[in-house]
Design a protein around this motif. Structure first.
Motif, PDB file in Angstrom:
ATOM      1  N   ILE A 156       0.841  -1.205   0.000  1.00 50.79           N
ATOM      2  CA  ILE A 156       0.000   0.000   0.000  1.00 50.79           C
ATOM      3  C   ILE A 156       0.872   1.250   0.000  1.00 50.79           C
ATOM      4  O   ILE A 156       0.624   2.195  -0.759  1.00 50.79           O
ATOM      5  N   THR A 157       1.915   1.262   0.811  1.00 53.19           N
ATOM      6  CA  THR A 157       2.820   2.411   0.874  1.00 53.19           C
ATOM      7  C   THR A 157       3.558   2.609  -0.454  1.00 53.19           C
ATOM      8  O   THR A 157       3.751   3.738  -0.899  1.00 53.19           O
ATOM      9  N   SER A 158       3.949   1.520  -1.087  1.00 52.90           N
ATOM     10  CA  SER A 158       4.617   1.620  -2.394  1.00 52.90           C
ATOM     11  C   SER A 158       3.684   2.221  -3.435  1.00 52.90           C
ATOM     12  O   SER A 158       4.108   3.051  -4.256  1.00 52.90           O
ATOM     13  N   LEU A 159       2.417   1.824  -3.417  1.00 54.25           N
ATOM     14  CA  LEU A 159       1.441   2.401  -4.349  1.00 54.25           C
ATOM     15  C   LEU A 159       1.258   3.889  -4.071  1.00 54.25           C
ATOM     16  O   LEU A 159       1.222   4.700  -5.010  1.00 54.25           O
ATOM     17  N   LEU A 160       1.165   4.261  -2.806  1.00 60.68           N
ATOM     18  CA  LEU A 160       1.066   5.685  -2.452  1.00 60.68           C
ATOM     19  C   LEU A 160       2.271   6.471  -2.959  1.00 60.68           C
ATOM     20  O   LEU A 160       2.123   7.536  -3.562  1.00 60.68           O
ATOM     21  N   VAL A 174      -5.420   6.013  -0.625  1.00 61.71           N
ATOM     22  CA  VAL A 174      -5.668   4.736  -1.299  1.00 61.71           C
ATOM     23  C   VAL A 174      -7.061   4.291  -0.894  1.00 61.71           C
ATOM     24  O   VAL A 174      -7.397   4.287   0.306  1.00 61.71           O
ATOM     25  N   LEU A 175      -7.853   3.935  -1.890  1.00 61.51           N
ATOM     26  CA  LEU A 175      -9.229   3.506  -1.666  1.00 61.51           C
ATOM     27  C   LEU A 175      -9.445   2.097  -2.183  1.00 61.51           C
ATOM     28  O   LEU A 175      -8.822   1.680  -3.166  1.00 61.51           O
ATOM     29  N   LEU A 178      -4.125   6.992   4.115  1.00 60.21           N
ATOM     30  CA  LEU A 178      -3.931   8.400   3.793  1.00 60.21           C
ATOM     31  C   LEU A 178      -2.445   8.706   3.945  1.00 60.21           C
ATOM     32  O   LEU A 178      -1.766   8.087   4.766  1.00 60.21           O
ATOM     33  N   ALA A 179      -1.961   9.666   3.179  1.00 57.04           N
ATOM     34  CA  ALA A 179      -0.537  10.009   3.261  1.00 57.04           C
ATOM     35  C   ALA A 179      -0.327  11.493   2.992  1.00 57.04           C
ATOM     36  O   ALA A 179      -1.124  12.132   2.306  1.00 57.04           O
TER      37      ALA A 179
END
Length: 135
Positions: free
Chosen positions: A54-58, A114-115, A123-124
Motif C-alpha cells: 500500500i505504501t509503495s502504491l502511495l 488509497v481507496l 492516507l498520506a
C-alpha cells in the motif's frame, strides 16, 4: 451518467513492475488515478494486503503527480507519512490519488489516499524534492 474509466498499464519499472502492473487513468476531474489489482502474493501473514504494498502504491502515485506538476522534472521522496485507516483483502483493486497541496522553491507538498471502492484504506502526506538541472 458517469463515464467508464479507461485503464492503461503503467511502465513504472523496478519494484513497481514486480508489485504490479500498476494501471493509470484520467479521473472525472482530469487528474490521474493509479490502481493495483491485488492478489494473494500481496498479502501479509494475517492474509491482508501488506502495508508495504500500500505504501509503495502511495509513493508511486505521489511521485508521478509531483513529476507532472514539476513539468516532468525528476522528483524524489524526502518524507512520506502514511496512516492506515482500514485493511484491504487480496483481490481488491486499490486506487491511489494524489494532489499537490503547495510548492515552495524546489520542495513540493502533497496529500494522497488509497481507496478500495469508496472505503479509505490509507492516507498520506509527502514532501518531494524537485531536481532541476543546473546549466
Amino acid at each position: 451518467m458517469r463515464e467508464e474509466i479507461t485503464w492503461k498499464p503503467l511502465k513504472a519499472g523496478g519494484l513497481m513492475d514486480k508489485i504490479g502492473p500498476v494501471m493509470s487513468a484520467r479521473d472525472e476531474e482530469g487528474g490521474f488515478v493509479y490502481a493495483l489489482e491485488t492478489t494473494a502474493e500481496h498479502s501479509n501473514a494475517l492474509g491482508l494486503v501488506h502495508g508495504g504494498v500500500i505504501t509503495s502504491l502511495l509513493d508511486q502515485a505521489i511521485a508521478l503527480v509531483a513529476w507532472n506538476a514539476a513539468d516532468r522534472a525528476p522528483c524524489v521522496t524526502v518524507q512520506l507519512d502514511t496512516r492506515f485507516v482500514s485493511a484491504a483483502k487480496p483481490g481488491a483493486r486499490l486506487d491511489a490519488r494524489a494532489t499537490v497541496r503547495e510548492t515552495s522553491g524546489s520542495m513540493m507538498f502533497l496529500d494522497a489516499e488509497v481507496l478500495d471502492g469508496a472505503r479509505v484504506i490509507a492516507l498520506a502526506t509527502a514532501v518531494m524534492k524537485i531536481s532541476r538541472k543546473v546549466a
